[in-house]
Design a protein around this motif. Structure first.
Motif, PDB file in Angstrom:
ATOM      1  N   ARG A 113       0.817  -1.218   0.000  1.00 40.97           N
ATOM      2  CA  ARG A 113       0.000   0.000   0.000  1.00 40.97           C
ATOM      3  C   ARG A 113       0.852   1.270   0.000  1.00 40.97           C
ATOM      4  NH1 ARG A 113      -2.850  -3.726   2.939  1.00 40.97           N
ATOM      5  NH2 ARG A 113      -4.982  -4.129   2.237  1.00 40.97           N
ATOM      6  N   PRO A 114       1.900   1.372   0.830  1.00 44.69           N
ATOM      7  CA  PRO A 114       2.755   2.563   0.739  1.00 44.69           C
ATOM      8  C   PRO A 114       3.429   2.710  -0.617  1.00 44.69           C
ATOM      9  CG  PRO A 114       3.089   1.442   2.825  1.00 44.69           C
ATOM     10  CD  PRO A 114       2.242   0.541   1.995  1.00 44.69           C
ATOM     11  N   ILE A 115       3.825   1.599  -1.234  1.00 45.96           N
ATOM     12  CA  ILE A 115       4.447   1.691  -2.556  1.00 45.96           C
ATOM     13  C   ILE A 115       3.451   2.235  -3.572  1.00 45.96           C
ATOM     14  CG2 ILE A 115       5.422   0.346  -4.448  1.00 45.96           C
ATOM     15  CD1 ILE A 115       6.693  -1.481  -2.408  1.00 45.96           C
ATOM     16  N   VAL A 120       1.558   6.603  -7.001  1.00 43.77           N
ATOM     17  CA  VAL A 120       0.442   7.375  -7.545  1.00 43.77           C
ATOM     18  C   VAL A 120       0.616   8.860  -7.258  1.00 43.77           C
ATOM     19  CG1 VAL A 120      -2.046   7.769  -7.373  1.00 43.77           C
ATOM     20  CG2 VAL A 120      -1.161   5.431  -7.474  1.00 43.77           C
ATOM     21  N   LEU A 121       0.915   9.199  -5.992  1.00 43.15           N
ATOM     22  CA  LEU A 121       1.050  10.611  -5.640  1.00 43.15           C
ATOM     23  C   LEU A 121       2.280  11.236  -6.291  1.00 43.15           C
ATOM     24  CD1 LEU A 121       0.090  13.056  -4.054  1.00 43.15           C
ATOM     25  CD2 LEU A 121       1.396  12.229  -2.087  1.00 43.15           C
ATOM     26  N   GLY A 122       3.426  10.550  -6.217  1.00 43.60           N
ATOM     27  CA  GLY A 122       4.640  11.096  -6.811  1.00 43.60           C
ATOM     28  C   GLY A 122       4.545  11.193  -8.323  1.00 43.60           C
ATOM     29  N   GLY A 123       4.090  10.106  -8.977  1.00 40.16           N
ATOM     30  CA  GLY A 123       3.954  10.146 -10.427  1.00 40.16           C
ATOM     31  C   GLY A 123       2.885  11.114 -10.877  1.00 40.16           C
ATOM     32  N   GLU A 257      -4.307   1.690   7.576  1.00 40.05           N
ATOM     33  CA  GLU A 257      -3.041   1.619   6.856  1.00 40.05           C
ATOM     34  C   GLU A 257      -3.026   2.584   5.672  1.00 40.05           C
ATOM     35  OE1 GLU A 257      -0.213  -1.713   4.633  1.00 40.05           O
ATOM     36  OE2 GLU A 257      -2.058  -2.313   5.670  1.00 40.05           O
ATOM     37  N   TRP A 258      -4.147   2.692   4.948  1.00 41.52           N
ATOM     38  CA  TRP A 258      -4.220   3.666   3.859  1.00 41.52           C
ATOM     39  C   TRP A 258      -4.131   5.093   4.397  1.00 41.52           C
ATOM     40  CZ3 TRP A 258      -3.142   2.740  -0.856  1.00 41.52           C
ATOM     41  CH2 TRP A 258      -3.465   1.527  -1.463  1.00 41.52           C
ATOM     42  N   ARG A 259      -4.829   5.341   5.512  1.00 43.83           N
ATOM     43  CA  ARG A 259      -4.757   6.675   6.106  1.00 43.83           C
ATOM     44  C   ARG A 259      -3.335   6.999   6.542  1.00 43.83           C
ATOM     45  NH1 ARG A 259      -4.029   8.320  10.889  1.00 43.83           N
ATOM     46  NH2 ARG A 259      -4.252   6.234  11.758  1.00 43.83           N
ATOM     47  N   ASN A 260      -2.630   6.013   7.045  1.00 39.19           N
ATOM     48  CA  ASN A 260      -1.265   6.244   7.487  1.00 39.19           C
ATOM     49  C   ASN A 260      -0.337   6.579   6.327  1.00 39.19           C
ATOM     50  OD1 ASN A 260       0.680   6.048   9.822  1.00 39.19           O
ATOM     51  ND2 ASN A 260       1.588   4.521   8.463  1.00 39.19           N
ATOM     52  N   CYS A 261      -0.689   6.128   5.114  1.00 42.31           N
ATOM     53  CA  CYS A 261       0.134   6.448   3.949  1.00 42.31           C
ATOM     54  C   CYS A 261       0.152   7.946   3.674  1.00 42.31           C
ATOM     55  CB  CYS A 261      -0.369   5.690   2.723  1.00 42.31           C
ATOM     56  SG  CYS A 261      -0.129   3.899   2.784  1.00 42.31           S
ATOM     57  N   VAL A 262      -0.931   8.644   4.014  1.00 43.94           N
ATOM     58  CA  VAL A 262      -0.987  10.087   3.777  1.00 43.94           C
ATOM     59  C   VAL A 262       0.116  10.805   4.542  1.00 43.94           C
ATOM     60  CG1 VAL A 262      -2.450  12.140   3.990  1.00 43.94           C
ATOM     61  CG2 VAL A 262      -3.460   9.947   3.348  1.00 43.94           C
ATOM     62  N   LEU A 330       9.809   1.114   4.375  1.00 38.25           N
ATOM     63  CA  LEU A 330      10.081  -0.261   3.958  1.00 38.25           C
ATOM     64  C   LEU A 330      11.200  -0.876   4.775  1.00 38.25           C
ATOM     65  CD1 LEU A 330       9.806   0.016   0.063  1.00 38.25           C
ATOM     66  CD2 LEU A 330       8.095  -0.784   1.708  1.00 38.25           C
ATOM     67  N   TRP A 331      12.206  -0.107   5.124  1.00 36.10           N
ATOM     68  CA  TRP A 331      13.294  -0.634   5.950  1.00 36.10           C
ATOM     69  C   TRP A 331      12.755  -1.110   7.294  1.00 36.10           C
ATOM     70  CZ3 TRP A 331      18.445  -1.652   5.360  1.00 36.10           C
ATOM     71  CH2 TRP A 331      19.180  -1.870   6.519  1.00 36.10           C
ATOM     72  N   THR A 332      11.852  -0.338   7.870  1.00 35.78           N
ATOM     73  CA  THR A 332      11.279  -0.732   9.156  1.00 35.78           C
ATOM     74  C   THR A 332      10.455  -2.001   9.022  1.00 35.78           C
ATOM     75  OG1 THR A 332      11.247   1.551   9.964  1.00 35.78           O
ATOM     76  CG2 THR A 332       9.733  -0.003  11.010  1.00 35.78           C
ATOM     77  N   ASN A 333       9.633  -2.079   7.977  1.00 33.17           N
ATOM     78  CA  ASN A 333       8.730  -3.225   7.836  1.00 33.17           C
ATOM     79  C   ASN A 333       9.447  -4.485   7.365  1.00 33.17           C
ATOM     80  OD1 ASN A 333       5.552  -2.531   8.057  1.00 33.17           O
ATOM     81  ND2 ASN A 333       6.699  -0.712   7.461  1.00 33.17           N
TER      82      ASN A 333
END
Length: 462
Positions: A113-115, A120-123, A257-262, A330-333
């Protein structure tokens, strides 16, 4: 947390027979006290698993003070020993690793989900910035007579023409506003109206005469300053902790988890302490301006006409901030979270998952350091002959390449040693992004604009 239990071993010093007898007494007392200790800890664990944490009362094994002929050898403070809940309830131990990974109270690793969110946001932000640049450039080209016969075949005006036209347009707009202010603010007395008009004139002149390479970082610093003020408002603190602080591990549902991505984006603009904001603002103004100048140049000829380079600069910082946040997440997870599960599966574990998160260094993060590292690395690659100063040592400068290498080395050591004062993974991810963007960034920007319909610029009349 349970209260430590202390016991004293006492040795008589009268005769050798008494010494031997007291030694046998020590062994018996040690066995008895060990049984009492294990039983008390077991009962305490049962309560903490069902009704929350509890305290083990202090047990005094000898209330009488030692006699004058006896001396104290030492004090033993037993460590906490945890028993899994299944062993307490069912009388047997279960598989430790299975317990850690199948416990529904523990979160799953957050990777895809973070990826997706960052892509999406960066691109999307990158494409939107390129599209805005094309639209604004075409608008100003039409105003300046693009494709007119008197341009002698040149389809687009030069960037210098567009810049001068935008300055003149801004000056006319500022003058029009200044002429209408006395009427709009006629309710103010003259001793207040005159300072307001002077302030507006000074601000307008500063905006029109300051290069865009400095205005863009200053605008971001202004935004970060406002976010810092929000942190200081007590009523907004729950909102800020929820939406402006990124937590790599989420205890909740998929929606959480989606909210945390913000927060992977919002946390890059967030600073809680004034020194943190001050250092990042100074670095952003210094290296951001240099990065802006490099991004304003074209990687090849013929170059594309550009009415402004600010969208490119903002797109670069947006993708850099998301890349650094994603790298840390990602390093943390992938690495830190499995270590947390391993600690949770240990039979001597008594702490809660939240406590072990703090112990393992899985802490929330915020700040624009990752994006600033990207700007710093981009500047070092683009201008290798420049030097940087050391803020704590005035009048001392070092080559920028050496400075960047030292900072990267420091972050590598901090990552290996487990330092938790800074988010070293985010710093290293930002530095890596800056190097990658130096190699391919301007080409990617020009390719994106071309795919969106940008045209090559001409020499113009000036």
């Amino acid at each position: 947390m349970s209260t430590p239990i202390s016991c004293q071993f006492i040795l008589a010093t009268s005769t050798p027979n008494d010494i031997a007898r007291d030694q046998r007494t020590i062994e018996l007392e040690g066995i008895v006290m060990s049984k009492i200790l294990v039983s008390s800890l077991s009962s305490s664990i049962c309560r903490s698993a069902q009704a929350g944490p509890s305290r083990i009362p202090y047990r005094s094994f000898s209330s009488a003070p030692p006699s004058a002929g006896r001396q104290v050898l030492g004090r033993i403070t037993p460590k906490r020993i945890a028993v899994p809940r299944s062993a307490v309830e069912n009388g047997q131990y279960s598989s430790a690793s299975h317990e850690a990974f199948s416990n529904p109270s523990l979160p799953r690793r957050s990777i895809w989900r973070p990826i997706v969110f960052c892509a999406v946001l960066g691109g999307g932000g990158y494409v939107a910035s390129a599209l805005y640049t094309n639209i604004d450039t075409q608008t100003w080209a039409d105003k300046l007579g693009g494709s007119s016969w008197w341009r002698k075949g040149q389809s687009q005006p030069s960037d210098r023409e567009i810049h001068r036209a935008k300055q003149l347009e801004g000056a006319r707009s500022a003058q029009k506003t200044l002429n209408s202010l006395p009427t709009t603010l006629s309710f103010l007395p003259n001793f207040l109206l005159i300072p307001v008009l002077r302030t507006y004139v000074m601000a307008s002149e500063f905006y029109l005469n300051t290069p865009s390479a400095q205005l863009a970082p200053m605008g971001l610093i202004f935004v970060m300053g406002n976010v810092f003020v929000w942190w200081k408002l007590r009523r907004l603190e729950p909102f800020m902790r929820k939406w402006w602080l990124h937590r790599p591990i989420v205890f909740g549902t998929k929606r959480d988890e989606w909210r945390n991505c913000v927060t992977m984006f919002t946390s890059t603009l967030s600073h809680q302490s004034l020194p943190h904001l001050a250092f990042n603002s100074l670095a952003l103004f210094s290296f951001g301006s240099a990065a802006y100048s490099y991004l304003s140049s074209s990687p090849s000829l013929p170059a594309l006409a550009s009415s402004t380079h600010t969208p490119h600069f903002l797109a670069f910082l947006l993708t850099a901030g998301l890349f650094s946040s994603l790298g840390s997440h990602l390093w943390t997870n992938i690495f830190r979270y499995p270590a947390l599960l391993k600690a949770l599966s240990h039979p001597a574990r008594i702490s809660s998952p939240q406590a072990l998160m703090s112990h393992q260094g899985i802490l929330p993060s915020l700040g624009a350091s990752g994006a600033i590292y990207a700007a710093l690395t981009l500047t070092a690659c683009a201008y290798p002959d420049s030097s940087v100063g050391i803020i704590f040592i005035p009048f001392v400068s070092v080559p920028i390449g050496m400075g960047v290498a030292g900072m990267v080395t420091l972050d590598l050591v901090g990552l290996i040693r487990g330092w938790r004062m800074f988010d070293h993974v985010a710093h290293l991810s930002g530095a890596l992004f800056g190097f990658i963007y130096y190699r391919f960034g301007r080409e990617a920007w020009q390719w994106t604009r071309e795919k969106l319909g940008a045209q090559a610029k001409g020499s113009g009349l000036f």
